[in-house]
Design an enzyme around this catalytic site. Structure first.
Site, PDB file in Angstrom:
ATOM      1  N   LYS A   1      56.841  77.887  70.568  1.00  0.00           N
ATOM      2  CA  LYS A   1      56.112  78.883  71.358  1.00  0.00           C
ATOM      3  C   LYS A   1      54.703  79.130  70.798  1.00  0.00           C
ATOM      4  O   LYS A   1      53.756  79.314  71.550  1.00  0.00           O
ATOM      5  CB  LYS A   1      56.893  80.201  71.394  1.00  0.00           C
ATOM      6  CG  LYS A   1      58.313  80.079  71.915  1.00  0.00           C
ATOM      7  CD  LYS A   1      58.355  79.653  73.362  1.00  0.00           C
ATOM      8  CE  LYS A   1      59.785  79.713  73.893  1.00  0.00           C
ATOM      9  NZ  LYS A   1      59.865  79.255  75.290  1.00  0.00           N
TER      10      LYS A   1
ATOM     11  N   TYR B   1      63.717  82.707  62.035  1.00  0.00           N
ATOM     12  CA  TYR B   1      64.452  82.381  63.257  1.00  0.00           C
ATOM     13  C   TYR B   1      63.576  81.777  64.353  1.00  0.00           C
ATOM     14  O   TYR B   1      62.486  82.262  64.637  1.00  0.00           O
ATOM     15  CB  TYR B   1      65.118  83.642  63.826  1.00  0.00           C
ATOM     16  CG  TYR B   1      66.271  83.317  64.748  1.00  0.00           C
ATOM     17  CD1 TYR B   1      67.558  83.129  64.253  1.00  0.00           C
ATOM     18  CD2 TYR B   1      66.082  83.144  66.115  1.00  0.00           C
ATOM     19  CE1 TYR B   1      68.616  82.803  65.083  1.00  0.00           C
ATOM     20  CE2 TYR B   1      67.131  82.823  66.961  1.00  0.00           C
ATOM     21  CZ  TYR B   1      68.401  82.654  66.439  1.00  0.00           C
ATOM     22  OH  TYR B   1      69.448  82.331  67.264  1.00  0.00           O
TER      23      TYR B   1
ATOM     24  N   CYS C   1      66.673  82.391  82.374  1.00  0.00           N
ATOM     25  CA  CYS C   1      66.918  82.283  83.823  1.00  0.00           C
ATOM     26  C   CYS C   1      67.442  80.900  84.190  1.00  0.00           C
ATOM     27  O   CYS C   1      67.413  80.507  85.353  1.00  0.00           O
ATOM     28  CB  CYS C   1      65.657  82.602  84.615  1.00  0.00           C
ATOM     29  SG  CYS C   1      65.398  84.356  84.883  1.00  0.00           S
TER      30      CYS C   1
ATOM     31  N   ARG D   1      72.158  79.792  69.278  1.00  0.00           N
ATOM     32  CA  ARG D   1      71.421  78.595  69.741  1.00  0.00           C
ATOM     33  C   ARG D   1      72.047  77.310  69.253  1.00  0.00           C
ATOM     34  O   ARG D   1      72.657  77.268  68.182  1.00  0.00           O
ATOM     35  CB  ARG D   1      69.988  78.654  69.187  1.00  0.00           C
ATOM     36  CG  ARG D   1      69.176  79.842  69.684  1.00  0.00           C
ATOM     37  CD  ARG D   1      68.542  79.544  71.001  1.00  0.00           C
ATOM     38  NE  ARG D   1      68.015  80.734  71.652  1.00  0.00           N
ATOM     39  CZ  ARG D   1      67.262  80.678  72.737  1.00  0.00           C
ATOM     40  NH1 ARG D   1      66.958  79.532  73.290  1.00  0.00           N
ATOM     41  NH2 ARG D   1      66.844  81.789  73.303  1.00  0.00           N
TER      42      ARG D   1
ATOM     43  N   HIS E   1      55.079  77.179  80.436  1.00  0.00           N
ATOM     44  CA  HIS E   1      56.476  77.452  80.065  1.00  0.00           C
ATOM     45  C   HIS E   1      57.368  76.880  81.176  1.00  0.00           C
ATOM     46  O   HIS E   1      57.902  77.626  82.002  1.00  0.00           O
ATOM     47  CB  HIS E   1      56.640  78.972  79.936  1.00  0.00           C
ATOM     48  CG  HIS E   1      57.937  79.414  79.342  1.00  0.00           C
ATOM     49  ND1 HIS E   1      58.463  80.657  79.556  1.00  0.00           N
ATOM     50  CD2 HIS E   1      58.810  78.791  78.534  1.00  0.00           C
ATOM     51  CE1 HIS E   1      59.603  80.784  78.912  1.00  0.00           C
ATOM     52  NE2 HIS E   1      59.845  79.653  78.289  1.00  0.00           N
TER      53      HIS E   1
ATOM     54  N   SER F   1      62.373  83.577  80.459  1.00  0.00           N
ATOM     55  CA  SER F   1      63.400  83.238  79.472  1.00  0.00           C
ATOM     56  C   SER F   1      64.770  83.689  79.991  1.00  0.00           C
ATOM     57  O   SER F   1      64.889  84.758  80.599  1.00  0.00           O
ATOM     58  CB  SER F   1      63.107  83.949  78.150  1.00  0.00           C
ATOM     59  OG  SER F   1      61.811  83.638  77.723  1.00  0.00           O
TER      60      SER F   1
ATOM     61  N   ASP G   1      61.740  73.220  78.548  1.00  0.00           N
ATOM     62  CA  ASP G   1      61.114  74.507  78.214  1.00  0.00           C
ATOM     63  C   ASP G   1      59.588  74.523  78.342  1.00  0.00           C
ATOM     64  O   ASP G   1      59.032  75.542  78.709  1.00  0.00           O
ATOM     65  CB  ASP G   1      61.510  74.912  76.790  1.00  0.00           C
ATOM     66  CG  ASP G   1      61.234  76.374  76.483  1.00  0.00           C
ATOM     67  OD1 ASP G   1      61.498  77.221  77.362  1.00  0.00           O
ATOM     68  OD2 ASP G   1      60.739  76.677  75.389  1.00  0.00           O
TER      69      ASP G   1
ATOM     70  N   ARG H   1      63.137  86.114  68.802  1.00  0.00           N
ATOM     71  CA  ARG H   1      61.684  86.287  68.761  1.00  0.00           C
ATOM     72  C   ARG H   1      61.373  87.788  68.716  1.00  0.00           C
ATOM     73  O   ARG H   1      62.058  88.587  69.350  1.00  0.00           O
ATOM     74  CB  ARG H   1      61.031  85.700  70.019  1.00  0.00           C
ATOM     75  CG  ARG H   1      61.054  84.200  70.092  1.00  0.00           C
ATOM     76  CD  ARG H   1      60.194  83.705  71.240  1.00  0.00           C
ATOM     77  NE  ARG H   1      60.723  84.056  72.538  1.00  0.00           N
ATOM     78  CZ  ARG H   1      60.246  85.016  73.322  1.00  0.00           C
ATOM     79  NH1 ARG H   1      59.203  85.746  72.951  1.00  0.00           N
ATOM     80  NH2 ARG H   1      60.784  85.263  74.494  1.00  0.00           N
TER      81      ARG H   1
HETATM   82  O1  O2Y Z   1      64.869  83.667  70.141  1.00  0.00           O
HETATM   83  C1  O2Y Z   1      64.181  82.674  69.910  1.00  0.00           C
HETATM   84  O2  O2Y Z   1      63.504  82.573  68.896  1.00  0.00           O
HETATM   85  C2  O2Y Z   1      64.176  81.583  70.844  1.00  0.00           C
HETATM   86  S1  O2Y Z   1      63.343  81.920  72.325  1.00  0.00           S
HETATM   87  C3  O2Y Z   1      63.408  80.482  73.279  1.00  0.00           C
HETATM   88  C4  O2Y Z   1      63.971  79.346  72.756  1.00  0.00           C
HETATM   89  C5  O2Y Z   1      64.007  78.198  73.516  1.00  0.00           C
HETATM   90  C6  O2Y Z   1      63.442  78.205  74.754  1.00  0.00           C
HETATM   91  N1  O2Y Z   1      62.887  79.314  75.253  1.00  0.00           N
HETATM   92  C7  O2Y Z   1      62.878  80.453  74.572  1.00  0.00           C
HETATM   93  C8  O2Y Z   1      62.235  81.628  75.249  1.00  0.00           C
HETATM   94  O3  O2Y Z   1      62.294  82.761  74.796  1.00  0.00           O
HETATM   95  O4  O2Y Z   1      61.628  81.403  76.315  1.00  0.00           O
HETATM   96 MN    MN Z   2      61.450  79.348  76.849  1.00  0.00          MN
END
Ligand code: O2Y
Ligand code: MN
Length: 597
Positions: A218, A209, A262, A377, A238, A260, A285, A69
Site C-alpha cells: 500500500k 503487520y 468487498c 491473512r 487499487h 477493502s 489488489d 493497517r
Molecule cells: O490489514 C492489513 O495490513 C492488510 S490490508 C489489505 C491487504 C491486502 C489487500 N488489500 C488490503 C486493503 O486494506 O485494501
Molecule cells: Mn486492498
C-alpha cells in the site's frame, strides 16, 4: 552487492541511525527464504505447519495490538499541507523526520537490518519501479519475498545510477543483550506509517503487520506510486486485473476497484458458472496502468503474491485461493487445528470440534468468539494460483477493455450500470460508496464514500486525483479508452435477503460487460447510465425470480434523487480542488432524473 552510490549511502545513513548489530543484504534466493522461516521459528514468531497437510508453510500469530493497517497513524508528509488534501493525515516532513529520527535512533539494537531490494512489477519492465526496504523483521523479509520480486536481479536493473523508493521500517523494539525477544516484537506506544511523497520515501515504525510493514504494497505501490503516476502521466490504482475469455477464445481484460473487503480477490479468481467462459487472474489488489504506443491503457500487477483475507475464503467462495494457499504460504492470525493445519471462519461447511484460536486459547463451536482474527491473512505466491494467466508477468502489461467500480449497497444502486463515457465513468467512480460491515470498526450499515476505493491509499489531494483521472481521459482517442462500469452485488429485497447470488454467478455480469465491449449486448439508457435489458443478461441455469431481476435492474428515479444531496455533501470535502466537470456531471444527473417518470 551493488555499486549504486545512492543505495550504499542510504543503507549507511539509516544504519548509523538505527544501529543494528549487523546488516544483511537480501539476494532473493529460496535458501534465503528458508533462512527467514527458520529465524521466525527459532524466535517463536512462527511454527511449521504439518508438512503432510500444508507443505513448506508457517503459522504466525501477531501481537493482539498489531493486527491491521492503522489509518489514524498513517501520514502523508508532503511539503505543502494542501497537497495531502482533506482526507489524509498530514504532518510537516521536517517535523515528522525529527520525531521519527528520535524513535529510529537505536531502534534496531540487538537486531539485524535486512536490506531488501525489490521490484514492483516484473523486474526490468518499463512500467515497474524499484524500491529498497530496510527492516529489522524476518517476517517482513519472508512476506516481501512472496509479495514482490526481491534480490540480485533487482540490483542489476537498478545499476550504478538508478533511483529507487527509499523505505525504512522498524518494529520499534530494540533487543537488549541477554533479554528474551517477544514472539511478535512491535511498539505498542508509537506507531507511525509515514510517506514523504516529494522525496519518494517511506518511514514506518512500530508495527510489523501487513500494509504497515510490507512497504512495497500500500505504501509504495499506491501512496507513493499515485504521486509518481500523477507526475508521469499514468495510473496507480487499487484494482484487481482479470482476463476473461469467451467460448470462442476471444479475450478481454478487466480491472476492478472495490473498497477493502468487498471481494476483489474472489472476483479475480472466479470460476464461471456459464459453460465455456474462463476467468484468469492477473492481480487481485493493485493495478498500474500506462498508455502503450497503440494509445491503449495497459495494466501490470505490481505485486507477485496475494495477501488475502482468510475468513470467508472457502472452496465455495474462492476455490483457486484455497488451492493457491495449499503449500508454501504464510498464515497470520488464523486458528490452528490439533493436526497442525490452519482453520478460519467460513473455511469449511462444518466447524471443527476444537482448534486453538489466534490468541492461543482453546476454541470450540459456540464458545462465543471467533477462532481466527477477522483480518487473518494468507500470503501466497501468485504463481501458485491455478488460474494465473500465462501473461500475468508480461512486462508491457495487458490492454484494459473495461474498468469496474463497485461497493456494498443494500438499496438504490442496480446490479450493473455502464457509464456514458470516460468523464461520466470518472464521476461514478468518485462517488463509490459502501455500507460498513461488522468486520470494520464503527456502526454496521453506515454509508461510506470511498472514491475509486482509493481514499486510504491516495498519496495526494483527492481533488487533484480526480483531475488526474479526467486528464488521463484526454490523453488518447476516446474510442481507445476502457469502458467504465459500476457494479453492486449486494442489493437486498424488502426482507433483507440478497437479490443476487454473487460469487461465481457474477460471471453473468462480466459476460454482459464483455459483450458490451464487443458491441453485442443490449442496454437501455437510464438517468444514471446504461443498464442491461433483462434478455441481454445470461441467466441460463440460474434460479432467480423475475421480480428479483426486475428490482436488480431498476433505477428508481425517486430513490436516486435522494442520492443527489448525499453526493453534493460528499463533494464539499474536496473544496475548490473538486474538478468543475464533476459539478457539471451532478447537474446533468439532476436534469436526467427530473425528466424521468
Ligand atoms: O490489514 C492489513 O495490513 C492488510 S490490508 C489489505 C491487504 C491486502 C489487500 N488489500 C488490503 C486493503 O486494506 O485494501
Ligand atoms: Mn486492498
Amino acid at each position: 552487492m551493488t555499486r549504486n552510490q545512492k543505495l550504499l549511502e542510504f543503507v549507511e545513513q539509516m544504519a548509523a541511525m538505527c544501529r543494528p548489530d549487523r546488516i544483511y543484504w537480501c539476494d532473493g534466493t529460496e535458501e534465503e527464504y528458508q533462512l527467514m522461516m527458520r529465524l521466525m521459528v527459532q524466535a517463536g514468531t512462527a511454527i511449521w505447519m504439518d508438512h503432510s497437510k500444508r507443505p513448506n508453510s508457517i503459522y504466525v500469530r501477531s501481537d493482539p495490538l498489531d493486527v491491521a493497517r492503522v489509518e489514524d497513524r498513517t501520514f502523508i508528509c508532503s511539503v505543502r499541507r494542501e497537497d495531502a488534501g482533506p482526507t489524509n493525515n498530514w504532518a510537516d516532513p521536517m517535523d515528522m523526520k525529527r520525531t521519527l529520527s528520535s524513535l529510529f535512533d537505536g531502534s534496531m539494537r540487538g537486531r539485524t537490518m535486512f536490506v531488501i531490494p525489490y521490484s514492483m512489477g516484473p523486474t526490468g519492465s518499463h512500467i515497474a519501479k524499484i524500491g529498497v526496504e530496510l527492516t529489522d523483521s524476518p517476517y517482513v523479509v519472508a512476506n516481501m519475498h512472496i509479495m514482490t520480486r526481491v534480490g540480485n536481479k533487482v540490483l542489476e536493473v537498478l545499476g550504478e545510477e538508478g533511483d529507487f523508493v527509499r523505505g525504512l521500517h522498524s518494529v520499534g523494539a530494540p533487543l537488549e543483550k541477554s533479554a528474551p525477544d517477544a514472539p511478535w516484537p512491535c511498539n505498542a506506544q508509537h506507531k507511525y506509517i509515514c510517506h514523504f511523497p516529494d522525496t519518494r520515501e517511506i518511514w514506518s515504525f512500530g508495527s510489523g503487520y501487513g500494509g504497515n510493514a510490507l512497504l512495497g504494497k500500500k505504501c509504495h505501490a499506491l501512496r507513493i506510486a499515485s504521486v509518481q503516476a500523477r507526475d508521469e502521466g499514468w495510473m496507480a490504482e487499487h484494482m484487481l486485473i482479470l482476463k476473461l475469455t469467451n467460448p470462442e477464445g476471444r479475450v478481454h481484460y478487466l480491472t476492478g476497484a472495490f473498497p477493502s473487503a468487498c471481494g476483489k480477490t474472489n472476483l479475480a479468481m472466479l470460476v464461471p458458472t456459464i459453460p465455456g467462459w474462463k476467468v484468469e487472474t492477473i492481480g487481485d489488489d493493485i493495478a498500474w496502468m500506462k498508455f502503450g504506443t497503440d494509445g491503449r491503457l495497459r495494466a501490470i500487477n505490481p505485486e507477485a503474491g496475494f495477501f488475502g483475507v482468510a475468513p470467508g475464503t472457502s472452496m465455495k467462495t474462492n476455490l483457486n485461493a484455497i488451492l493457491a494457499a495449499s503449500h508454501s504460504s504464510i498464515f497470520t492470525n488464523c486458528a490452528l487445528t490439533p493436526e497442525g493445519d490452519v482453520w478460519w471462519e467460513g473455511m469449511t461447511e462444518e466447524e471443527p470440534p476444537e482448534v486453538m484460536d489466534w490468541l492461543r486459547r482453546p476454541w470450540y463451536p459456540g464458545c462465543g468468539r471467533t477462532a481466527a482474527h477477522p483480518n487473518a491473512r494468507f500470503t501466497t505466491p501468485a504463481a501458485q494460483c491455478p488460474v494465473i494467466a500465462p501473461e500475468w508477468e508480461d512486462p508491457d502489461g495487458v490492454p484494459v477493455d473495461a474498468i469496474l467500480f463497485g461497493g456494498r449497497r443494500g438499496q438504490v444502486i442496480p446490479l450493473v450500470t455502464e457509464a456514458f463515457d470516460w468523464q461520466h465513468g470518472t464521476f461514478i467512480g468518485s462517488i463509490t460508496s459502501s455500507e460498513t460491515t461488522a468486520a470494520a470498526a464503527g456502526k454496521v450499515g453506515q454509508l461510506r464514500r470511498d472514491p475509486m476505493a482509493m481514499l486510504p491509499f491516495c498519496g495526494y489531494h483527492m481533488g487533484d486525483y480526480f483531475s488526474h483521472w479526467l486528464k488521463i481521459g484526454e490523453m488518447t482517442d476516446p474510442s481507445l479508452l476502457p469502458r467504465i462500469y459500476y457494479v453492486n452485488w449486494f442489493r437486498r429485497d424488502s426482507q433483507g435477503h440478497f437479490l443476487w447470488p454473487g460469487y461465481a454467478e457474477n460471471c453473468r455480469v462480466l459476460k454482459w460487460i464483455f459483450e458490451r465491449v464487443d458491441g453485442k449486448a443490449q442496454a437501455i439508457d437510464t438517468p444514471i447510465g446504461r443498464l442491461p435489458t433483462p434478455e441481454s443478461l445470461d441467466l441460463s441455469g440460474l434460479d432467480i425470480s423475475a421480480a428479483a431481476l426486475q428490482e436488480l435492474l431498476t433505477v428508481d428515479a425517486g430513490e436516486m434523487r435522494t442520492e443527489v444531496p448525499l453526493i453534493k455533501e460528499h463533494y464539499t470535502t474536496f473544496g475548490d480542488r473538486l474538478p468543475k466537470e464533476f459539478n457539471e456531471q451532478v447537474k446533468l444527473l439532476e436534469e436526467r432524473l427530473a425528466k424521468a417518470v
